[in-house]
Design an enzyme around this catalytic site. Sequence first.
Site, PDB file in Angstrom:
ATOM      1  N   GLY A 230       0.824  -1.224   0.000  1.00  0.00           N
ATOM      2  CA  GLY A 230       0.000   0.000   0.000  1.00  0.00           C
ATOM      3  C   GLY A 230       0.847   1.258   0.000  1.00  0.00           C
ATOM      4  O   GLY A 230       0.453   2.273  -0.551  1.00  0.00           O
TER       5      GLY A 230
ATOM      6  N   HIS B  95     -27.904  16.541 -18.165  1.00  0.00           N
ATOM      7  CA  HIS B  95     -28.448  17.692 -17.435  1.00  0.00           C
ATOM      8  C   HIS B  95     -29.277  17.203 -16.257  1.00  0.00           C
ATOM      9  O   HIS B  95     -30.023  16.240 -16.409  1.00  0.00           O
ATOM     10  CB  HIS B  95     -29.353  18.514 -18.365  1.00  0.00           C
ATOM     11  CG  HIS B  95     -29.982  19.692 -17.676  1.00  0.00           C
ATOM     12  ND1 HIS B  95     -29.257  20.804 -17.321  1.00  0.00           N
ATOM     13  CD2 HIS B  95     -31.259  19.906 -17.259  1.00  0.00           C
ATOM     14  CE1 HIS B  95     -30.062  21.675 -16.726  1.00  0.00           C
ATOM     15  NE2 HIS B  95     -31.283  21.158 -16.662  1.00  0.00           N
TER      16      HIS B  95
HETATM   17  P1  FAD Z   1       5.282   5.175  -1.770  1.00  0.00           P
HETATM   18  O1  FAD Z   1       3.815   5.144  -1.732  1.00  0.00           O
HETATM   19  O2  FAD Z   1       6.007   6.231  -1.004  1.00  0.00           O
HETATM   20  O3  FAD Z   1       5.771   3.733  -1.287  1.00  0.00           O
HETATM   21  C1  FAD Z   1       7.108   3.413  -1.129  1.00  0.00           C
HETATM   22  C2  FAD Z   1       7.191   2.321  -0.088  1.00  0.00           C
HETATM   23  O4  FAD Z   1       8.521   1.800  -0.088  1.00  0.00           O
HETATM   24  C3  FAD Z   1       6.944   2.830   1.319  1.00  0.00           C
HETATM   25  O5  FAD Z   1       6.079   1.956   1.996  1.00  0.00           O
HETATM   26  C4  FAD Z   1       8.328   2.819   1.949  1.00  0.00           C
HETATM   27  O6  FAD Z   1       8.298   2.666   3.346  1.00  0.00           O
HETATM   28  C5  FAD Z   1       8.949   1.627   1.238  1.00  0.00           C
HETATM   29  N1  FAD Z   1      10.414   1.631   1.226  1.00  0.00           N
HETATM   30  C6  FAD Z   1      11.241   2.653   0.884  1.00  0.00           C
HETATM   31  N2  FAD Z   1      12.522   2.247   0.946  1.00  0.00           N
HETATM   32  C7  FAD Z   1      12.502   0.953   1.328  1.00  0.00           C
HETATM   33  C8  FAD Z   1      13.517  -0.021   1.566  1.00  0.00           C
HETATM   34  N3  FAD Z   1      14.808   0.251   1.404  1.00  0.00           N
HETATM   35  N4  FAD Z   1      13.135  -1.257   1.955  1.00  0.00           N
HETATM   36  C9  FAD Z   1      11.828  -1.572   2.122  1.00  0.00           C
HETATM   37  N5  FAD Z   1      10.830  -0.699   1.898  1.00  0.00           N
HETATM   38  C10 FAD Z   1      11.169   0.544   1.516  1.00  0.00           C
HETATM   39  N6  FAD Z   1      -1.152  11.371  -4.181  1.00  0.00           N
HETATM   40  C11 FAD Z   1      -2.263  11.339  -4.958  1.00  0.00           C
HETATM   41  O7  FAD Z   1      -2.163  11.036  -6.144  1.00  0.00           O
HETATM   42  N7  FAD Z   1      -3.506  11.631  -4.442  1.00  0.00           N
HETATM   43  C12 FAD Z   1      -3.661  11.978  -3.148  1.00  0.00           C
HETATM   44  O8  FAD Z   1      -4.782  12.236  -2.704  1.00  0.00           O
HETATM   45  C13 FAD Z   1      -2.516  12.028  -2.309  1.00  0.00           C
HETATM   46  N8  FAD Z   1      -2.630  12.347  -1.009  1.00  0.00           N
HETATM   47  C14 FAD Z   1      -1.519  12.344  -0.225  1.00  0.00           C
HETATM   48  C15 FAD Z   1      -1.664  12.684   1.116  1.00  0.00           C
HETATM   49  C16 FAD Z   1      -0.556  12.697   1.947  1.00  0.00           C
HETATM   50  C17 FAD Z   1      -0.718  13.066   3.401  1.00  0.00           C
HETATM   51  C18 FAD Z   1       0.723  12.337   1.430  1.00  0.00           C
HETATM   52  C19 FAD Z   1       1.930  12.301   2.329  1.00  0.00           C
HETATM   53  C20 FAD Z   1       0.876  12.004   0.096  1.00  0.00           C
HETATM   54  C21 FAD Z   1      -0.245  12.010  -0.746  1.00  0.00           C
HETATM   55  N9  FAD Z   1      -0.142  11.705  -2.101  1.00  0.00           N
HETATM   56  C22 FAD Z   1      -1.253  11.707  -2.882  1.00  0.00           C
HETATM   57  C23 FAD Z   1       1.145  11.355  -2.710  1.00  0.00           C
HETATM   58  C24 FAD Z   1       1.254   9.810  -2.841  1.00  0.00           C
HETATM   59  O9  FAD Z   1       1.125   9.238  -1.567  1.00  0.00           O
HETATM   60  C25 FAD Z   1       2.586   9.437  -3.475  1.00  0.00           C
HETATM   61  O10 FAD Z   1       2.759  10.125  -4.692  1.00  0.00           O
HETATM   62  C26 FAD Z   1       2.618   7.941  -3.737  1.00  0.00           C
HETATM   63  O11 FAD Z   1       2.430   7.213  -2.549  1.00  0.00           O
HETATM   64  C27 FAD Z   1       3.952   7.552  -4.374  1.00  0.00           C
HETATM   65  O12 FAD Z   1       3.949   6.187  -4.612  1.00  0.00           O
HETATM   66  P2  FAD Z   1       5.308   5.360  -4.709  1.00  0.00           P
HETATM   67  O13 FAD Z   1       4.918   4.017  -5.186  1.00  0.00           O
HETATM   68  O14 FAD Z   1       6.323   6.122  -5.464  1.00  0.00           O
HETATM   69  O15 FAD Z   1       5.888   5.257  -3.241  1.00  0.00           O
END
Ligand code: FAD
Length: 472
Positions: free
Chosen positions: A43, A445
Amino acid sequence: MPSSTHRTQLLVLGAGPGGYGAAFLAADRGLDVVLVNDDAAPGGVCLHRGCIPSKALLHLAHVVETARDAEQWGLTFAEPAVDLEKVRAWKDKTVGNLIGGLSSLCKLRGIDYRQGWATFVDAQTVRVEGPGEGTFAFDNCLIATGSEPVKLPFMPNESHRVLDSTSALALKEIPESLLIVGGGYIGLELGTVYAALGSTVTVVELTDGLLPGCDRDLVRPLQKRVAGLLDSILLNTKVAAVKETRTGLEVSFEGEGAPASQSFDRVLVAVGRRPRGNGFGLENTGIALNERGFIPVNETRQTVLPHLYALGDVAGEPMLAHKATREGKVAVEAILGEATVFDPRAIPAVVFTDPEIAWCGLTETQAKAQGLTVETAKFPWSASGRALTMGRPDGLTKLVFEPETHVVLGVGLAGVGAGELIAEGVLAVEFGATAEDLAMSIHPHPTRSETVAETAEGHFGQSTHYRQPDKH
Ligand code: FAD
Ligand code: NAD
């Protein structure tokens, strides 16, 4: 390869919307996949501490605000009594349901989910420490490690009174007074939540407007409404110093709108996020970060090493979940040898405030910055029957066109439900629709979607419910 090393076709590092979406597609296409993440379930930030919990709480804020609005329409409700434990439980249950769904989808697909912290030993091997520990050699690897909140060095960051988005979403208590540093996505979304739940909220923003970069006419309806919800919005102002006292955080300000120093129960820092490119041995692969801390990638999200890909927040802006998801799919398609490219014309952005603001494609601000000549047409929601029936005429639909061809280059929306409506804009921009296409497509509409067709009509100087002032 030592006998204790597991071999896999694809290792996905990070199980956010970028990582898990890619892992699911790869498994569906027959690849053997290991998905590594430090949380117990997939997630990522989005589901566990970002998009989903914030939207659950924003829904509550919307209910509170709508109940207050209803007084003008002849319906008076009592002020809400907030049972914080129940609110938290509802938010956690919503998140939990989705986590449960993702975990079963992972199992059903035969993905080997490993909880633990991953570190590159070299460019072919990852070591996982934690409950799912092991050493993995891979054919290909996707790096989707996401991003983390930027900290301000002068804040007493260890104090329980200083919050980031994660601790703010945990909703331990409703502080009497809350200062939010940063008038961007998080500051405004969480400011809306805390204000609706009873906090006195102040937002301090460094630049001269909320949501810098977004077209000002789209921000205006939001600015007007939050002015009634928030205690104050300090623009062109920064926090100069913060001192923890026995009763709170004493904050002094600097800049145009700077008031005298004030004490707040809590301070939420929401000044941006930075890519998570350090702390997992990336240097052992030979990949270097760019000057902004992102992992450099090409149009299929391949890094300088052909079997290592990077995507999502760690690979560049915008830091949005749906952008990460699409990038992950492109990377998997590339690994499968398919002709693919990440080259969107329209990545939608939605700020889930009240009213919502949404845009995609070229904005008027970007067009100006790039010296491009564009034409725009607008339709105020005070002329939308549907917006009026909802008591919410505070909205705007805006289209950006290429002057010669009338091709839709960008779409902007402000208003209740703008986040859902922007999907039509994405299709229009991606499919190269023209103003005629939008005007001639029959919209139902009474809905707010009609404002899109009427804006397109207005581009030619004739829309049924609004006379475009500059076209006559
Ligand atoms: P992430 O979701 O950041 O997941 C990366 C995962 O990798 C994390 O669980 C992390 O802990 C794990 N990880 C990192 N390094 C390691 C490692 N070395 N070993 C094991 N695990 C590791 N975006 C939207 O589009 N709509 C929204 O409404 C929205 N609302 C948001 C609200 C908040 C409060 C925040 C903080 C962000 C929001 N975002 C939203 C942005 C969105 O959450 C991110 O753009 C998105 O989660 C990025 O996805 P990702 O797959 O790049 O990484
Ligand atoms: P942001 O970039 O949206 O906003 C940060 C704001 O802080 C800016 O307005 C900036 O000018 C201001 N700022 C910077 N330094 C400051 C200082 N010292 N004092 C006062 N103001 C200062 O960042 P965010 O709100 O932290 O959100 C991070 C990212 O997470 C977003 O850019 C977005 O990519 C993602 N996000 C998306 C959503 C969504 O899609 N609805 C929601 C939340 C977060």
